[in-house]
Write a protein that holds these residues in place. Structure first.
Motif, short mmCIF file in Angstrom:
data_model
loop_
_atom_site.label_atom_id
_atom_site.label_comp_id
_atom_site.label_asym_id
_atom_site.label_seq_id
_atom_site.Cartn_x
_atom_site.Cartn_y
_atom_site.Cartn_z
N SER A 448 -7.13 -27.88 26.90
CA SER A 448 -6.07 -26.93 26.55
C SER A 448 -6.59 -25.59 26.06
O SER A 448 -5.79 -24.68 25.80
N LEU A 449 -7.90 -25.43 25.89
CA LEU A 449 -8.43 -24.12 25.51
C LEU A 449 -8.13 -23.07 26.57
O LEU A 449 -8.22 -21.87 26.30
N VAL A 541 -6.89 -24.23 41.44
CA VAL A 541 -5.94 -25.34 41.59
C VAL A 541 -5.03 -25.37 40.37
O VAL A 541 -5.38 -24.85 39.30
N PRO A 542 -3.84 -25.99 40.49
CA PRO A 542 -2.91 -26.03 39.35
C PRO A 542 -3.49 -26.67 38.09
O PRO A 542 -3.12 -26.29 36.97
N SER A 543 -4.40 -27.64 38.26
CA SER A 543 -4.97 -28.30 37.08
C SER A 543 -5.83 -27.35 36.24
O SER A 543 -6.21 -27.69 35.12
N LEU A 544 -6.11 -26.16 36.76
CA LEU A 544 -6.82 -25.15 35.98
C LEU A 544 -6.05 -24.84 34.69
O LEU A 544 -6.64 -24.53 33.66
N ALA A 545 -4.72 -24.93 34.75
CA ALA A 545 -3.89 -24.65 33.58
C ALA A 545 -4.21 -25.60 32.43
O ALA A 545 -3.99 -25.27 31.26
N LEU A 546 -4.72 -26.80 32.76
CA LEU A 546 -5.04 -27.79 31.74
C LEU A 546 -6.55 -27.89 31.51
O LEU A 546 -7.03 -28.87 30.95
N SER A 635 -6.85 -26.05 19.90
CA SER A 635 -7.52 -27.33 20.17
C SER A 635 -7.62 -27.54 21.67
O SER A 635 -6.89 -26.94 22.45
N GLY A 636 -8.54 -28.41 22.06
CA GLY A 636 -8.70 -28.76 23.46
C GLY A 636 -9.12 -30.20 23.60
O GLY A 636 -10.04 -30.66 22.92
N SER A 644 -13.72 -33.19 23.06
CA SER A 644 -12.94 -32.73 21.92
C SER A 644 -13.41 -31.32 21.57
O SER A 644 -14.58 -31.10 21.27
N TRP A 645 -12.47 -30.35 21.63
CA TRP A 645 -12.80 -28.94 21.37
C TRP A 645 -11.92 -28.39 20.26
O TRP A 645 -10.78 -28.79 20.09
#
Length: 749
Positions: A448-449, A541-546, A635-636, A644-645
């Motif tokens: 999520s960062l 790709v769309p998963s880049l958003a996550l 957080s990520g 864990s970020w």
């Protein structure tokens, strides 16, 4: 007989001719080598000098800790430089003289007063009591960057050496140095008599020039040919060069022992290694000990053979007293001095090896004169020992609490986003572990960062989005390039329906982020990341958003530096400036304005949302500890809890922490339960300088309906308030966000 005499004459002529040619060859080659290739100097890497100023956040214990790391001594009288006196609410110290990057500073005494809350109340010069606005303490030596031969040395000019050191060395090693031609028969005879009288080797027979030749150019084999070669070369060097040049070279070349895998060459580095001092500060006892070591650094190792070293040191002190180099009082006091200060458990270990590795990498990229190793190099960095120790302490305390597995790894970076500088860096859970530097080299998915970048793209379109815009948190099904079906989910496995953009960011909801990324365009997200300095592969790709992109903690730090510094990208560096050992400045880092990635207004809106993460969202623990709006962060967490970020920043500091395993197995920690506690503990040690929450014009706080996101009157009880571009609310708008139909009577009056 005549035949034999003629034969011997011819042989003598032949030998003489060969000798002449050899001497000519030696003269030309040796003179050239001695003039240009005497030794290879090291690059000495320094931490930042601790700067003291009124109202600067600093606790007394932090100052004491730094002074102890610099090997300052507790002494209420402050007689010598390199001493301090702890008075509780004040600390008095006698600074050592030091050549800072911006010029030399003399030894000076000051009193540092502290106020409640861990800030400096004032700085007084002693003994006059004059108030100072700024005071620097000599910096910690972080390490050395050596040349190909692996030798360390700190070049020191003859004019900087104490006269007592020069006189003592000549007394013990070569009394006739300034009177012989490189070889001295009388010195050999006198040394033999002195050694016989003392029943020990207190004087050497070889001249300093011969010792220097042996160290520089010859092996240590004991043969007549080597001794003859040594004498011949000593005569040539003595003829071609001045005595002062030879003596200065000797002091910078002589070997003083080993520090692990590195060789200590030269009296300048030996003084720092054994006593933590500059050579100008050496006492009579310390001078005697260094001269004692010259005879045999392995045999006279003060850490292994203290008794034999003390015996030789005391004998040299006796010679110094006998020759009136020191008086009786100094002689007796010197006999009572310890050989060397006690070594701490961490002594001999490299300070922050992962940070030093980054310094070496950046040093190779700078346009430094190639001949720097002839004059030496002084590398002044932004490294902050206080920040580094706080980070290391937090990691050591938190990792065992978070997981029993020794496979749980960590990488962390602390930066100053105002200076675009790196202050501390950890690349392994064992901060002394050399090898893979995860802070700069571990490429991991960021989870999520990534979300602030796509939210920034949306908020840069004020006609379409604001912090109150309603997003959909409902199921979505997407087909990937390879034909697989992807159904993104939220971390809690639930969907909340309509949600405000601010809440989606603060609570790190996944599905609204994916839908928003599709609306603003995945290619636009990739383009923004490129503008923000990301040069490694980015999946379109769309998963880049996550956060399906893989980035290092250092890259993540620079990416969030965009939000911390007005929307502008700047690469972060470890190196502040470079000088040679004479103090000539070769390089100075000047932070640029950077490249605009997001405009200041968009940046202010995203920062408000990132403060919301700390105030109301996944980073709420930080808000509880340090107060609302003190920090911003994000957080990520990646799929199956593999990474864990957490990234957080205040008005000056920016911190990135990553936890994970090298084999990419799950660690069962989210960004909030894993990396965040490390961030929280570190900020607790360092203190927080609260963010500036003033809104740039024309942004202003606007009331919005909590369900529909429509702008409503400011006096409505049920409302959400966010910064936004000014929105005019119609006079007939009610608190439900609906225009009320007025009667004909109301329209008239």
């Amino acid at each position: 007989m005549r035949f034999i005499l003629v034969l011997f004459a011819k042989l003598a002529l032949a030998v003489l001719a060969v000798t002449c040619f050899y001497v000519i060859y030696l003269d030309s080659s040796l003179t050239q080598r001695f003039a240009t290739e005497r030794y290879e100097a090291s690059a000495i890497v320094y931490a930042r000098p601790l700067e003291l100023a009124p109202n600067k956040p600093l606790r007394p214990q932090q100052l004491l800790q730094e002074l102890q790391q610099l090997r300052y001594r507790q002494d209420a009288t402050l007689t010598q430089s390199g001493s301090y006196h702890d008075q509780g609410s004040a600390i008095e110290l006698h600074r050592r003289p030091f050549d800072f990057a911006d010029g030399p500073a003399m030894a000076q005494k000051v009193r540092v007063r502290f106020a409640r809350g861990g800030v400096i109340a004032g700085i007084q010069s002693l003994p006059d009591g004059r108030e100072l606005n700024r005071f620097q303490i000599d910096p910690l030596v972080l390490g050395q960057v050596t040349g190909e031969n692996g030798e360390d040395r700190l070049i020191v000019g003859l004019e900087r050496l104490p006269s007592l050191l020069i006189e003592t060395l000549l007394l013990v090693e070569d009394r006739d140095f300034y009177h012989h031609a490189g070889v001295s028969l009388s010195s050999i005879g006198r040394a033999a008599l002195a050694n016989l009288a003392a029943m020990d080797t207190v004087q050497g027979g070889s001249t300093l020039t011969q010792q220097l030749v042996k160290n520089l150019y010859l092996s240590r084999e004991q043969t007549l040919w080597r001794k003859a070669n040594e004498a011949l070369m000593a005569l040539i060097i003595d003829f071609r060069f001045s005595k002062d040049e030879i003596l200065e070279t000797y002091f910078n070349e002589i070997y003083f022992g080993q520090d692990g895998g590195r060789a200590i060459h030269g009296v300048g580095l030996a003084s720092r290694f054994y006593f933590g001092k500059q050579v100008e500060e050496l006492s009579a006892a310390e001078i005697a000990m260094l001269v004692a070591i010259v005879k045999g650094p392995s045999y006279y190792n003060p850490y292994r053979y203290a008794d034999r070293v003390r015996e030789r040191r005391d004998m040299i002190l006796q010679l110094m007293f006998a020759q009136q180099l020191i008086n009786q009082r100094s002689y007796l006091a010197a006999l009572e001095e310890p050989l060397v200060p006690p070594r701490r458990a961490s002594e001999g270990r490299t300070w922050a090896p992962h940070y030093l590795a980054q310094v070496k990498q950046e040093l190779g990229q700078l346009q430094v004169p190639q001949e720097w190793n002839e004059q030496g190099l002084r590398v002044f960095t932004y490294f902050d020992p206080i920040a580094q120790q706080a980070l290391e302490k937090s990691i050591a305390e938190q990792l065992p609490r978070l997981s029993e597995s020794k496979e749980l790894q960590v990488a962390a970076v602390i930066a100053n986003h105002q200076q675009a500088s790196l202050r501390a860096l950890v690349g392994d859970r064992d901060h002394q572990q050399l090898g893979f530097n995860r802070a700069t080299g571990a490429m991991r998915q960021v989870g999520s960062l990534m979300k602030p970048t796509l939210y920034g793209l949306a908020l840069s379109q004020p006609g379409s989005y604001n912090l109150a815009s309603i997003l959909e948190d409902t199921p979505i099904t997407l087909e990937e390039v390879d034909g697989r079906i992807w159904q993104p989910e939220n971390y809690d496995g639930e969907f909340v329906g309509d949600i405000m953009l601010y809440d989606a960011l603060a609570q790190s909801r996944n599905v609204p982020a994916v839908k928003l990324a599709l609306e603003v365009g995945i290619e636009a997200v990739v383009s923004k990341l490129r503008q923000a300095g990301i040069t490694t592969p980015i999946p379109n790709v769309p998963s880049l958003a996550l956060g399906s992109v893989e980035l290092s903690p250092l890259q993540m730090t620079e990416l969030y530096g965009v939000w911390a510094h007005y929307g502008r990208y700047r690469p972060y560096t470890t190196i502040d400036s470079l000088t040679n050992h004479d103090g000539l400045r070769l390089y100075q880092h000047r932070p640029s304005a950077g490249r605009e990635v997001f405009d200041p207004l968009t940046t202010a809106l995203v920062n408000y949302g990132l403060r919301g993460v700390v105030n109301d969202g996944t980073g709420k623990r930080l808000g509880t500890l340090f107060g609302r709006d003190a920090l911003a962060g994000k957080s990520g967490t990646t799929n199956d809890y593999r990474d864990s970020w957490f990234v957080a920043y205040d008005a000056q500091q920016l911190m990135t922490v990553w936890l994970g395993r090298d084999d990419n197995k799950p660690i069962n920690l989210t960004g909030a339960t894993g990396a965040l506690p490390v961030v929280a503990n570190t900020f607790s040690e360092l203190g927080v300088q609260s963010l500036d929450v003033a809104l740039p014009a024309p942004l202003q706080y606007q009331a919005f309906h909590p369900q529909t996101g429509v702008a409503i009157p400011a006096d409505c009880r049920q409302q959400r308030t966010f910064p936004a571009f000014p929105v005019s609310v119609a006079e007939d708008m009610n608190c439900e966000g609906v225009l009320e139909e007025k009667s004909w009577w109301e329209k008239i009056f």
